[in-house]
Design an enzyme around this catalytic site. Sequence first.
Site, PDB file in Angstrom:
ATOM      1  N   TYR A  84       0.847  -1.257  -0.061  1.00  0.00           N
ATOM      2  CA  TYR A  84      -0.112  -0.034   0.093  1.00  0.00           C
ATOM      3  C   TYR A  84       0.898   1.161   0.023  1.00  0.00           C
ATOM      4  O   TYR A  84       2.115   1.193   0.243  1.00  0.00           O
ATOM      5  CB  TYR A  84      -0.971  -0.301   1.201  1.00  0.00           C
ATOM      6  CG  TYR A  84      -0.285   0.402   2.525  1.00  0.00           C
ATOM      7  CD1 TYR A  84      -0.629   1.742   3.109  1.00  0.00           C
ATOM      8  CD2 TYR A  84       0.313  -0.654   3.443  1.00  0.00           C
ATOM      9  CE1 TYR A  84       0.167   1.769   4.366  1.00  0.00           C
ATOM     10  CE2 TYR A  84       0.977  -0.371   4.285  1.00  0.00           C
ATOM     11  CZ  TYR A  84       0.719   1.044   5.091  1.00  0.00           C
ATOM     12  OH  TYR A  84       1.530   1.358   6.257  1.00  0.00           O
ATOM     13  N   ARG A  91       7.990   4.146  -4.734  1.00  0.00           N
ATOM     14  CA  ARG A  91       8.225   2.991  -3.508  1.00  0.00           C
ATOM     15  C   ARG A  91       6.960   2.025  -3.871  1.00  0.00           C
ATOM     16  O   ARG A  91       7.269   0.797  -3.543  1.00  0.00           O
ATOM     17  CB  ARG A  91       7.853   3.890  -2.460  1.00  0.00           C
ATOM     18  CG  ARG A  91       8.189   2.779  -1.220  1.00  0.00           C
ATOM     19  CD  ARG A  91       8.122   3.584   0.186  1.00  0.00           C
ATOM     20  NE  ARG A  91       6.813   4.266   0.607  1.00  0.00           N
ATOM     21  CZ  ARG A  91       6.635   4.991   1.460  1.00  0.00           C
ATOM     22  NH1 ARG A  91       7.447   5.290   2.316  1.00  0.00           N
ATOM     23  NH2 ARG A  91       5.357   5.507   1.818  1.00  0.00           N
ATOM     24  N   ARG A 103      -7.549 -20.573  -1.115  1.00  0.00           N
ATOM     25  CA  ARG A 103      -6.809 -20.561   0.025  1.00  0.00           C
ATOM     26  C   ARG A 103      -5.734 -21.424  -0.028  1.00  0.00           C
ATOM     27  O   ARG A 103      -5.967 -22.678  -0.018  1.00  0.00           O
ATOM     28  CB  ARG A 103      -7.514 -20.520   1.396  1.00  0.00           C
ATOM     29  CG  ARG A 103      -6.522 -20.081   2.546  1.00  0.00           C
ATOM     30  CD  ARG A 103      -6.967 -20.241   3.695  1.00  0.00           C
ATOM     31  NE  ARG A 103      -6.126 -19.581   4.790  1.00  0.00           N
ATOM     32  CZ  ARG A 103      -5.247 -20.383   5.340  1.00  0.00           C
ATOM     33  NH1 ARG A 103      -5.003 -21.676   5.015  1.00  0.00           N
ATOM     34  NH2 ARG A 103      -4.288 -20.006   6.386  1.00  0.00           N
ATOM     35  N   LYS A 141       6.537  -1.878   1.775  1.00  0.00           N
ATOM     36  CA  LYS A 141       5.246  -1.302   2.772  1.00  0.00           C
ATOM     37  C   LYS A 141       4.159  -2.124   2.306  1.00  0.00           C
ATOM     38  O   LYS A 141       3.220  -2.086   1.530  1.00  0.00           O
ATOM     39  CB  LYS A 141       5.224  -0.003   2.038  1.00  0.00           C
ATOM     40  CG  LYS A 141       3.984   1.029   2.999  1.00  0.00           C
ATOM     41  CD  LYS A 141       3.973   2.327   2.433  1.00  0.00           C
ATOM     42  CE  LYS A 141       3.106   3.265   3.191  1.00  0.00           C
ATOM     43  NZ  LYS A 141       3.727   3.342   4.830  1.00  0.00           N
ATOM     44  N   GLU A 186      12.521   2.215  13.950  1.00  0.00           N
ATOM     45  CA  GLU A 186      11.525   3.510  13.637  1.00  0.00           C
ATOM     46  C   GLU A 186      10.460   3.144  14.446  1.00  0.00           C
ATOM     47  O   GLU A 186      10.205   2.421  15.326  1.00  0.00           O
ATOM     48  CB  GLU A 186      11.088   3.164  12.414  1.00  0.00           C
ATOM     49  CG  GLU A 186      10.413   1.670  11.981  1.00  0.00           C
ATOM     50  CD  GLU A 186      10.412   1.564  10.620  1.00  0.00           C
ATOM     51  OE1 GLU A 186      10.417   2.516   9.598  1.00  0.00           O
ATOM     52  OE2 GLU A 186      10.255   0.387  10.109  1.00  0.00           O
TER      53      GLU A 186
END
Length: 280
Positions: free
Chosen positions: A29, A48, A96, A144, A176
């Site tokens: 995301y 990114r 799945r 991310k 972070e």
Amino acid sequence: MYLNGDFVAEDAAHVSIFDRGLLFADAVYEVFSVLAGRIIDHAAHMARLERSLAEMTIAHDAAATDWAGVLATLIARNDLTEGTIYLQVSRGAADRDFLFPAPGTPPTVFAFTQARALVDNPMAQRGMRILTRPDRRWGRRDIKTVQLLYASMMKMEARAAGVDDVWLVEGDVITEGTSQNACIITRNGHLVTRDLGHHILPGVTRLSLIDIARQSGITVEERPFTIAEAQGAAEAFVTSASLFVMPVVEIDGLSIGDGRPGMETMALRKAYIDHARGTG
């Protein structure tokens, strides 16, 4: 909302219960900031996103979509003046299975807006109070992804403790924040932020701020720093798309500097906001 090529009302937007973003957190995301109806640092966010997709081998050609047009349409249709846009791409829906689905499975792509005050955030005037906690996330924090459960748990722990957020640490070295990059300003005026690698997310706001700081004549050191060094720093702050540059005034109960937002931090916040307004 934007969903798989169409613009739809929020209550009409649905994804499959077999989507791998839901079942495996198999998705990436981006969050874009919007000021005065304009997107900040669009190119860096898209770069990114493309990197995250490549690292996760999710077959979605982000460059093939007119994302500037999509995001502009979302801003216009939702009358968004200030806030954020969330964009997510998952590996798509399939039976799945831990193995990735067959090539050709279409990814699930969606985006939506969230109105919020970015510039006039009252936290900027009082500063954040921070706890430190062990960093127990997976080892590829530079991608991310939507694997945010531990970060969410730490934010809840901070709330229960009556503080604003958590900085994550390995040993005694800060990696972070839960959703921000961590920075300090040393007693000799250097800006220190953790060096890039698999251990932290390469923040877009962090990147812009480093450029702004260097153009202002501030020495920037990209290196690890400890909890003790942060507590003994002249100032501390975080960077993120939704917080911009946000001062930190307390870490684990110890005040940073005089316990108020630092002058250099606030100057950098103003400089970043000027950058955002000027180059959105």
